[in-house]
Each structure stands twice: as structure tokens, then as C-alpha cells.
Design an enzyme around this catalytic site. Sequence first.
Site, short mmCIF file in Angstrom:
data_model
loop_
_atom_site.label_atom_id
_atom_site.label_comp_id
_atom_site.label_asym_id
_atom_site.label_seq_id
_atom_site.Cartn_x
_atom_site.Cartn_y
_atom_site.Cartn_z
CD GLU A 72 -3.53 -5.96 3.89
OE1 GLU A 72 -4.38 -5.15 4.34
OE2 GLU A 72 -2.31 -5.76 3.94
CD GLU A 86 -2.89 -1.22 2.33
OE1 GLU A 86 -2.83 -0.35 3.22
OE2 GLU A 86 -3.81 -2.04 2.26
C1 FCB Z 1 -4.45 -2.27 5.52
C2 FCB Z 1 -3.07 -2.59 6.05
C3 FCB Z 1 -3.05 -3.63 7.12
C4 FCB Z 1 -4.24 -3.51 8.05
C5 FCB Z 1 -5.52 -3.44 7.27
C6 FCB Z 1 -6.76 -3.38 8.11
O1 FCB Z 1 -4.47 -0.98 5.03
O2 FCB Z 1 -2.23 -3.02 5.01
O3 FCB Z 1 -1.82 -3.56 7.78
O4 FCB Z 1 -4.07 -2.44 8.87
O5 FCB Z 1 -5.49 -2.33 6.43
#
Ligand code: FCB
Length: 448
Positions: A352, A164
Site C-alpha cells: 500500500e 496491518e
Molecule cells: C491503511 C489501510 C487501508 C486504508 C489506508 C489508507 O492503513 O490498510 O485499508 O485505510 O490505510
Amino acid sequence: MLKFGKDFIFGVSTSAYQIEGAVAEGGRSPSIWDIFSRTPGNIHGEDIGDVACDHYHRFREDVALMAEIGIDAYRFSISWPRIFPEKGKYNPEGMEFYKKLIDELSKKGIKATVTLYHWDMPEWLYEMCGGWLNRDSVKWFKEYAIKVFEELNDSVKFWITFNEPQCSSYLGYGNGFHAPGHKNMREALIAAHHILLSHGAAVEAFRGFDFKDSKIGIALNLTPAYPASDSKEDMEAAYRFDGFMNRWYLDPVFKASYPEEMEEIYKGFLGEFDFIKNGDLEKISIKNDFLGVNYYSRQLVKFSQNSRLNFEVAHGNFERTTMDWEIVPEALNNLILRLRKEYTRIPIYITENGAAFNDRISEDGKIHDDKRINYLREHLIKVAELNEKGANIRGYYVWSLIDTLEWSYGYEKRFGIIFVDYETQKRIFKDSALWYKNLIKERGLKET
Ligand code: FCB
């Protein structure tokens, strides 16, 4: 029944600072997050990562839990200040921890997916030159990446250069919500550029190794923007939000350019972009083997006179998680279709996806997190349906394996499919972990 292919990867994700603890052990020096979290007012409840989930000492137990669930791959990040605690000083003891972890994973048949940078820059680097604000950061990152490639080589199947970039640049340098806590939009764009350049440099270095079947990519947080109304103003505002949030990272990586109209807007109040040099965009757009997509929610957006970019976020009506993020699986569907149409055909991994809810231990000693199960289920249904249409999504990682330090929100926000009792460090399977276990066993989902 929606089916996942036999090679589809079911994984879980974590990151170093959020779970490891042991911040002063094994020769590790502080990262910018150690400093940031110690500064009062930065983190909810004044929480810090000194102990976190104590994963540094309990990794064997955590790997055993993963094995019990049956996961195919574990995505974790390497703490840069464990590897280079000082300028130019390699720390084998820090690397040893990750070697042991990967060894333990491999004994259980779990693949290692390694993120090189999940936000915890060494403090020495930040103090020495301003971190990502300095173009030399590219050189330092490359040195670190090469060392990690050399040492871990093909014991790692999937490499992710950066997690990110939008968060480390905008939240870190633009609005100060993350370490190192600067509030300067020009700095955010400089940091973003150097992070993207570092990504290109690491992929280039990776190509110089002769790894048999390891792949490399980047994980972008993508938040689809939806206009709050059909008005032209709101639609244009949503497009600008998309430029700020998504295209600013997607375009350089896949199209070797920054979005032109955003560049014009930024230059109007931030001055010339002298930090972009000839040839940079070619380096940034070096071919990746896969794209990692971190998806949680969409954003509703409306026109506003009160911001430089003339947009503000609006309140949507979908159900929300305790992060106050709307639950909109359909937006994941649309996002992937858009990526396929406008950006790339390389394999996609959802690196994620997950949700925070107010988990409580019930009287029966269990954690009945039905809302999380629904969230995961609905998003995985989209993934399976997309794949039936040829979307080529090769894997899905739940955020997160265990509850973690949720950055500025502290320990209060729980994303894990495993509950952590921070007093005792006891881990307890939530119902979602059992549900995930069953899904992995069946490699399929009933649609209703
Ligand atoms: C993302 C991050 C991770 C976690 C999630 C909820 O932005 O990469 O570390 O905090 O959100």
C-alpha cells in the site's frame, strides 16, 4: 529514465468492507465493522459500509477498469463473515463471489493478491469469545484460512495473511478508533499476539498445500519515527515510538522476540505477559516468502512526561495530504534500507502507498489530481532507485483502485485513482489513473 524490471508488479489495493457493500447478501453475516459503524460517533458523518462502492455487484465493471489501466495484480481482501457466517458453518455462496472475481481477473490477465484479514472479523466470533483477545481465535482463523486455501488454491498468486496487525490490535483494542472499539493497552498487546500467532498458524497450514507458484507473506504498516530534535530525550522518544509502532511487529516476525526494552516498559504498567506461551515466538517467526510494506508517511516524535511511553507526536514541516500525513518519500527509502540491513532479505512488495486529497470534478468533467500524481511518482522514484541499488522490491500497489469507505474517516477521504460518485456509483478516472496507465505501459519513469 528509471526503469522497472519486466516482472515488476504494478498493482492496486482495496479491502472488502471498504468497497463491497451487500452486507446482508450471499449469506454474509455482520462483521465487527458493521456493528462499530452503526454506533453513533464512531465514523465521520455516521457513514456505513452497507453499500460502499457496491463492488459486490459491480466487480466486473471494476475489473474492466483495472484492465484498461493495465495493472498486473489486484490486491483485495476476503470478508471472513461471507465464508463463515456462523460458527463452523461454511458458506459456499460467499466463496462463489471471490471465485467469480478471480475468474474475471484471470480473463484479463490480472493476478490475484488476496488478503485473508483486513479487519472485518465476524461478529459471532467476537461475541462468542472476545475475538482476538481469546487464544482460540488462532484456531478459528486457521480453520478459515485452510478453507480459503482449499477453495481458491493456486488461482491466487500472492497471499497476505494479515493487513496491518498494528491497526487491528492497537486501533481496535488500544485506543478504540477502530472496531471493536476497546480502549485498553493490555488488550491491544494480547490481540497483537494472537494475530501474530494466527499469522504463523496460517503460513504453517499453507506450507502443507502443494501450490506450484503461490507465495505467502504479511503486510505491516510501518511508520518510520524521526526525533523532533537532536536532544537525547527526543531521540529516545523516537526509538520508543518505533518500538511501539514498528518493532513490536517486525521483531517477532523476523527475530522471534519482542523488543526487550518495550517489554520492560509495558510490563511496568500492564502486568506480566502471561498470554505469551512457550514456543509462540518460534511459531510467529515461521519463514515468509515476502514482506508486504504499507507505507504512507513518517512520524515526528518528541519526549513527553504525559504519556506512559514518554513520547508524543510532533508537527513536521513537510507538505501534507488531507489525512494530515506528511509527504516524505525519503522516509520510504530509509525504511527499506533499514529493513534490508536489520531484518530480512526476502522479497519486498509495497502493498500500500497512496494519498487522500480533496478531489473535485472540474468543469471539463475530469479530476485533476496532480498532487496525487506527484505523491505516487515521488515514491515510485524511490522504489526504482532502491532497486537499482539491489533492494529487491518486486512490486508496488497503489492504495487505492477506487475511492472507498476510509474506516473511521468515512467516505470523505478519497484515496482512489478512480473517483466514485456515491450517489450514482459512477466511476471516473482521475488523472492519476491515466498517469498510472502510462507508467505501466512504459515501465519507466522520468526522474524530473
Ligand atoms: C491503511 C489501510 C487501508 C486504508 C489506508 C489508507 O492503513 O490498510 O485499508 O485505510 O490505510
